[in-house]
Write a protein that holds these residues in place. Structure first.
Motif, PDB file in Angstrom:
ATOM      1  N   VAL A  14      -5.397  -2.037   2.216  1.00 58.94           N
ATOM      2  CA  VAL A  14      -4.793  -0.696   2.075  1.00 58.94           C
ATOM      3  C   VAL A  14      -4.516  -0.073   3.449  1.00 58.94           C
ATOM      4  O   VAL A  14      -3.677   0.819   3.565  1.00 58.94           O
ATOM      5  CB  VAL A  14      -5.662   0.272   1.219  1.00 58.94           C
ATOM      6  N   VAL A  15      -5.211  -0.564   4.464  1.00 62.85           N
ATOM      7  CA  VAL A  15      -4.973  -0.049   5.819  1.00 62.85           C
ATOM      8  C   VAL A  15      -3.540  -0.414   6.252  1.00 62.85           C
ATOM      9  O   VAL A  15      -2.845   0.377   6.895  1.00 62.85           O
ATOM     10  CB  VAL A  15      -6.022  -0.610   6.810  1.00 62.85           C
ATOM     11  N   VAL A  16      -3.110  -1.621   5.866  1.00 59.85           N
ATOM     12  CA  VAL A  16      -1.734  -2.030   6.191  1.00 59.85           C
ATOM     13  C   VAL A  16      -0.743  -1.165   5.405  1.00 59.85           C
ATOM     14  O   VAL A  16       0.306  -0.787   5.912  1.00 59.85           O
ATOM     15  CB  VAL A  16      -1.499  -3.531   5.907  1.00 59.85           C
ATOM     16  N   ASP A  17      -1.101  -0.839   4.159  1.00 56.62           N
ATOM     17  CA  ASP A  17      -0.228   0.042   3.374  1.00 56.62           C
ATOM     18  C   ASP A  17      -0.009   1.360   4.118  1.00 56.62           C
ATOM     19  O   ASP A  17       1.100   1.895   4.150  1.00 56.62           O
ATOM     20  CB  ASP A  17      -0.838   0.337   1.993  1.00 56.62           C
ATOM     21  N   TRP A  18      -1.081   1.879   4.691  1.00 52.45           N
ATOM     22  CA  TRP A  18      -0.962   3.140   5.439  1.00 52.45           C
ATOM     23  C   TRP A  18      -0.024   2.954   6.643  1.00 52.45           C
ATOM     24  O   TRP A  18       0.881   3.761   6.889  1.00 52.45           O
ATOM     25  CB  TRP A  18      -2.356   3.614   5.890  1.00 52.45           C
ATOM     26  N   LEU A  19      -0.218   1.874   7.371  1.00 49.43           N
ATOM     27  CA  LEU A  19       0.633   1.630   8.539  1.00 49.43           C
ATOM     28  C   LEU A  19       2.103   1.475   8.122  1.00 49.43           C
ATOM     29  O   LEU A  19       3.007   1.980   8.799  1.00 49.43           O
ATOM     30  CB  LEU A  19       0.160   0.378   9.289  1.00 49.43           C
ATOM     31  N   LEU A  20       2.333   0.814   6.996  1.00 49.23           N
ATOM     32  CA  LEU A  20       3.713   0.618   6.528  1.00 49.23           C
ATOM     33  C   LEU A  20       4.374   1.962   6.213  1.00 49.23           C
ATOM     34  O   LEU A  20       5.560   2.152   6.467  1.00 49.23           O
ATOM     35  CB  LEU A  20       3.735  -0.294   5.294  1.00 49.23           C
ATOM     36  N   ILE A  21       3.594   2.901   5.695  1.00 46.13           N
ATOM     37  CA  ILE A  21       4.140   4.244   5.426  1.00 46.13           C
ATOM     38  C   ILE A  21       4.529   4.891   6.755  1.00 46.13           C
ATOM     39  O   ILE A  21       5.612   5.450   6.905  1.00 46.13           O
ATOM     40  CB  ILE A  21       3.117   5.130   4.690  1.00 46.13           C
ATOM     41  N   GLU A  22       3.630   4.789   7.743  1.00 52.17           N
ATOM     42  CA  GLU A  22       3.926   5.372   9.055  1.00 52.17           C
ATOM     43  C   GLU A  22       5.165   4.725   9.675  1.00 52.17           C
ATOM     44  O   GLU A  22       5.964   5.392  10.305  1.00 52.17           O
ATOM     45  CB  GLU A  22       2.724   5.188  10.000  1.00 52.17           C
ATOM     46  N   LEU A  23       5.302   3.410   9.485  1.00 52.55           N
ATOM     47  CA  LEU A  23       6.447   2.693  10.070  1.00 52.55           C
ATOM     48  C   LEU A  23       7.724   2.952   9.277  1.00 52.55           C
ATOM     49  O   LEU A  23       8.825   2.836   9.824  1.00 52.55           O
ATOM     50  CB  LEU A  23       6.163   1.188  10.116  1.00 52.55           C
TER      51      LEU A  23
END
Ligand SMILES: N[C@@H](CCC(=O)N[C@@H](CS)C(=O)NCC(=O)O)C(=O)O
Length: 204
Positions: A14-23
């Motif tokens: 889910v940490v990657v999910d957060w980064l993908l939102i930021e990106l």
């Protein structure tokens, strides 16, 4: 070729999910079941640990959460989630990426498992020293966040560090501290945080 993220909604993926939102980028998300799909011969070819997350970018396969996040932040450097290569803050950025993925992860895991008795001699060969050393270094570093780890620039390191802290606080695995609270308050102001908090509420 499109990016693919092998992950599980109840994992650190889910940490990657957060980064993908930021990106703000598109990435195909493939949900992988614990114990079964993660342990098939085909999956183990991508990640011999049989764990998530794994990012696939064409012929390149990246496992290890910190590596996945650092890779994405650099691949989409125009999104500003990593300091420029010639920015001295790049050093601070690396420090946090490696600290959270190495010493802190190890110190926190050892503590969770009750492996806390460390002799002075053992301490010299343990990368994080002992838990108190790691915790003190952590809160000292966080007390310098202004408002983020690399100053005004929010980076992939903030995503990794904040997500770890939110998780550990929720699980009662880290003692809170004014520096932790202030830092998480800063990070919570990000519009992406609300969406992450939603993922995160499912993740355990
Ligand atoms: N060091 C790895 C750890 C990955 C990890 O432990 N993932 C857990 C989920 S949070 C997992 O996939 N566990 C499944 C298993 O071990 O069978 C990373 O940072 O990516």
């Amino acid at each position: 070729m499109a990016l693919k993220l092998y992950t599980n909604s109840f994992s650190r993926g889910v940490v990657v999910d957060w980064l993908l939102i930021e990106l703000g980028i598109e990435c195909e998300r493939i949900e992988v079941a614990f114990q079964t799909e993660m342990k098939t011969a085909e999956y183990l070819k991508m990640n011999p640990f049989g764990k998530v997350p794994v990012l696939v970018d064409g012929d390149v396969v990246i496992y290890e959460l910190g590596a996945v996040c650092a890779y994405l932040a650099d691949k989409f450097s125009e999104k500003g989630l990593s300091p420029a290569f010639d920015d001295p803050q790049r050093g601070v950025y690396y420090r946090w990426l490696f600290f959270i993925s190495g010493p802190w992860e190890a110190a926190a895991t050892d503590r969770m498992l009750g492996l806390t008795e460390v002799t002075a001699e053992q301490k010299t060969s343990i990368g994080y020293g002992d838990y108190d050393d790691a915790y003190n270094a952590f809160v000292l570093g966080l007390s310098e966040a202004a408002p983020y780890l690399c100053g005004e620039q929010f980076t992939a390191a903030d995503v990794l560090v904040a997500a770890m802290l939110f998780w550990q606080l929720k699980m009662g695995e880290v003692q809170s501290h004014p520096a932790i609270e202030r830092y998480l308050q800063n990070v919570s102001q990000r519009p992406s945080y609300a969406k992450f908090a939603e993922f995160f509420s499912h993740a355990g």
